[in-house]
Design an enzyme around this catalytic site. Structure first.
Site, PDB file in Angstrom:
ATOM      1  N   HIS A 294       0.960  -1.215   0.015  1.00  0.00           N
ATOM      2  CA  HIS A 294      -0.064   0.025   0.026  1.00  0.00           C
ATOM      3  C   HIS A 294       0.948   1.207  -0.016  1.00  0.00           C
ATOM      4  O   HIS A 294       1.680   1.234   0.729  1.00  0.00           O
ATOM      5  CB  HIS A 294      -0.900   0.075   1.145  1.00  0.00           C
TER       6      HIS A 294
ATOM      7  N   ASP B 261      -7.046  13.066  -7.533  1.00  0.00           N
ATOM      8  CA  ASP B 261      -6.837  12.047  -6.656  1.00  0.00           C
ATOM      9  C   ASP B 261      -8.121  11.540  -6.546  1.00  0.00           C
ATOM     10  O   ASP B 261      -8.833  11.651  -5.542  1.00  0.00           O
ATOM     11  CB  ASP B 261      -5.812  12.136  -5.731  1.00  0.00           C
ATOM     12  N   MET B 262      -8.711  10.302  -7.024  1.00  0.00           N
ATOM     13  CA  MET B 262      -9.830   9.744  -6.730  1.00  0.00           C
ATOM     14  C   MET B 262      -9.865   8.250  -6.941  1.00  0.00           C
ATOM     15  O   MET B 262      -9.051   7.672  -7.455  1.00  0.00           O
ATOM     16  CB  MET B 262     -10.785  10.168  -7.807  1.00  0.00           C
ATOM     17  N   ALA B 263     -10.704   7.707  -5.808  1.00  0.00           N
ATOM     18  CA  ALA B 263     -10.756   6.131  -5.884  1.00  0.00           C
ATOM     19  C   ALA B 263     -11.952   5.874  -7.026  1.00  0.00           C
ATOM     20  O   ALA B 263     -12.815   6.963  -7.385  1.00  0.00           O
ATOM     21  CB  ALA B 263     -11.399   5.735  -4.606  1.00  0.00           C
TER      22      ALA B 263
ATOM     23  N   LYS C 212     -19.691   4.032 -14.851  1.00  0.00           N
ATOM     24  CA  LYS C 212     -18.485   4.624 -15.012  1.00  0.00           C
ATOM     25  C   LYS C 212     -17.296   4.324 -14.273  1.00  0.00           C
ATOM     26  O   LYS C 212     -16.233   4.170 -14.573  1.00  0.00           O
ATOM     27  CB  LYS C 212     -18.829   6.068 -14.979  1.00  0.00           C
TER      28      LYS C 212
ATOM     29  N   GLY D  60      -8.285  19.392  -6.363  1.00  0.00           N
ATOM     30  CA  GLY D  60      -7.088  19.674  -5.630  1.00  0.00           C
ATOM     31  C   GLY D  60      -7.009  20.832  -4.728  1.00  0.00           C
ATOM     32  O   GLY D  60      -6.482  20.839  -3.625  1.00  0.00           O
TER      33      GLY D  60
END
Length: 336
Positions: free
Chosen positions: A119, A177-179, A227, A309
């Site tokens: 991780h 920054d995204m899951a 999506k 951001g």
């Protein structure tokens, strides 16, 4: 229970000491602490210092290598494979980003496939790392199975985050920054730690029913249905499949099998901002884009339009001055 507020350097010292107690070298512990505190400064507590206990546990039980020997092999003129020897993913990703930036400086574009990692924390850290070198970046990593595919009742892909970084001149970089799930699993864990309810579109129970009690969450939902599901698939192909690593439910669990290496994969793509046009023109145009977005009339209830951001950057500015709040239980662990 009230949060404890600590200044950045004090919190970093506590994290470094804990990691070193698990036989992590001081140099590597410093990097990991920087990445964790980067997340907490930005208000992304799910990827902050609350993860320290997990890393210490995994290291102590043999699920991470405290003394990895990294190996980098160039693949063609713009590629490399980075073997992290199952060390701490934060250090691996940081060094792999350095390699990718070097490649794009040489060839205009660079791509580094990382294997045998763990991780690596908030991907925004590495996007900022590249942006400081006036380099465009895209970072992806797969994670263990936790998200139900669109139309499915059981998980297949992980949260599989992706990040982009675009450097600017007068402004701070644009950092997305995204899951590919609706939220990162760490946000559910943070809600459990703080005793807060969650929205009903974050996760489902064992029967696939939406829940607001974080302790009942068994699986997560993909972002925007099909999506997010499609993006999660793309990330797993670009990381696990492309590098010859595990993918989907074949990836070992983060919270389980603590005595086994996870063999995670990340892929980092970097592009010289001056690849097609003069670099200064690119940076000025990003500034112009940011200014024009700021000038867009905001909708009712919004003070202004911001770029990806930017809310996190504003939070970081405030927390550098006011300190970083962490749950009392996390503070107690770090001090123990």
């Amino acid at each position: 229970m009230a949060d404890v507020v600590l200044q950045q350097e004090n919190l970093k010292s506590l994290v470094v000491e804990k990691l070193m107690s698990a036989k992590v070298s001081e140099a590597h512990a410093e990097v990991v602490a920087d990445v964790l505190i980067h997340a907490d400064l930005r208000g992304v507590s799910s990827h902050g210092v609350l993860r320290t206990e997990h890393y210490v546990k995994r290291m102590a039980e043999g699920g991470m290598n405290p003394d990895p020997q990294f190996n980098v092999k160039r693949k063609g003129s713009a590629g490399a494979i980075f073997d992290g020897d199952n060390g701490m993913g934060h250090v691996i990703a940081k060094e792999a980003m350095d390699e990718a930036v070097e490649l794009s400086n040489e060839s205009g574009i660079g791509i580094v496939g990382v294997v045998n990692s763990s991780h690596c924390g908030a991907l925004s850290y590495y996007a900022e790392q590249a942006a400081k070198e006036n380099t465009i970046s895209m970072i992806m990593t797969h994670t263990d199975s936790a998200v139900v595919p669109f139309g499915g009742a059981e998980p297949y892909f992980g949260t599989n985050p992706i990040a982009y970084g675009f450097p600017a001149n007068k402004h701070k970089p644009i950092i997305l920054d995204m899951a590919t799930s609706n939220v990162a699993l760490g946000k559910v864990l943070h809600a459990r730690e703080t005793g807060k309810e969650i929205p009903d579109d974050w996760g489902v129970d064992g029967k696939g029913a939406p829940v607001t009690e974080p302790n009942l969450v068994k699986h997560l939902l993909p972002a925007s249905g099909p999506k997010g599901y499609g993006l999660g698939l793309a990330v797993d192909v670009m990381t696990g499949v492309l590098t010859g690593s595990a993918f989907g439910p074949n990836i070992s669990a983060m919270y389980g099998d603590y005595n086994k290496y996870r063999h995670l994969s990340h892929v980092i793509v970097t592009i010289d901002a001056g690849l097609f046009i003069d670099k200064e023109v690119f940076l000025e145009n990003i500034d112009k884009m940011i200014d024009e977005l700021h000038a867009v009339k905001p909708a009712e209830g919004f003070p202004s339009v911001m770029v990806p951001g930017e809310p996190e950057q504003l939070k970081e500015e405030a927390r550098r001055q006011e300190g970083i709040p962490i749950p009392q239980s996390i503070y107690n662990y770090l001090k123990s």
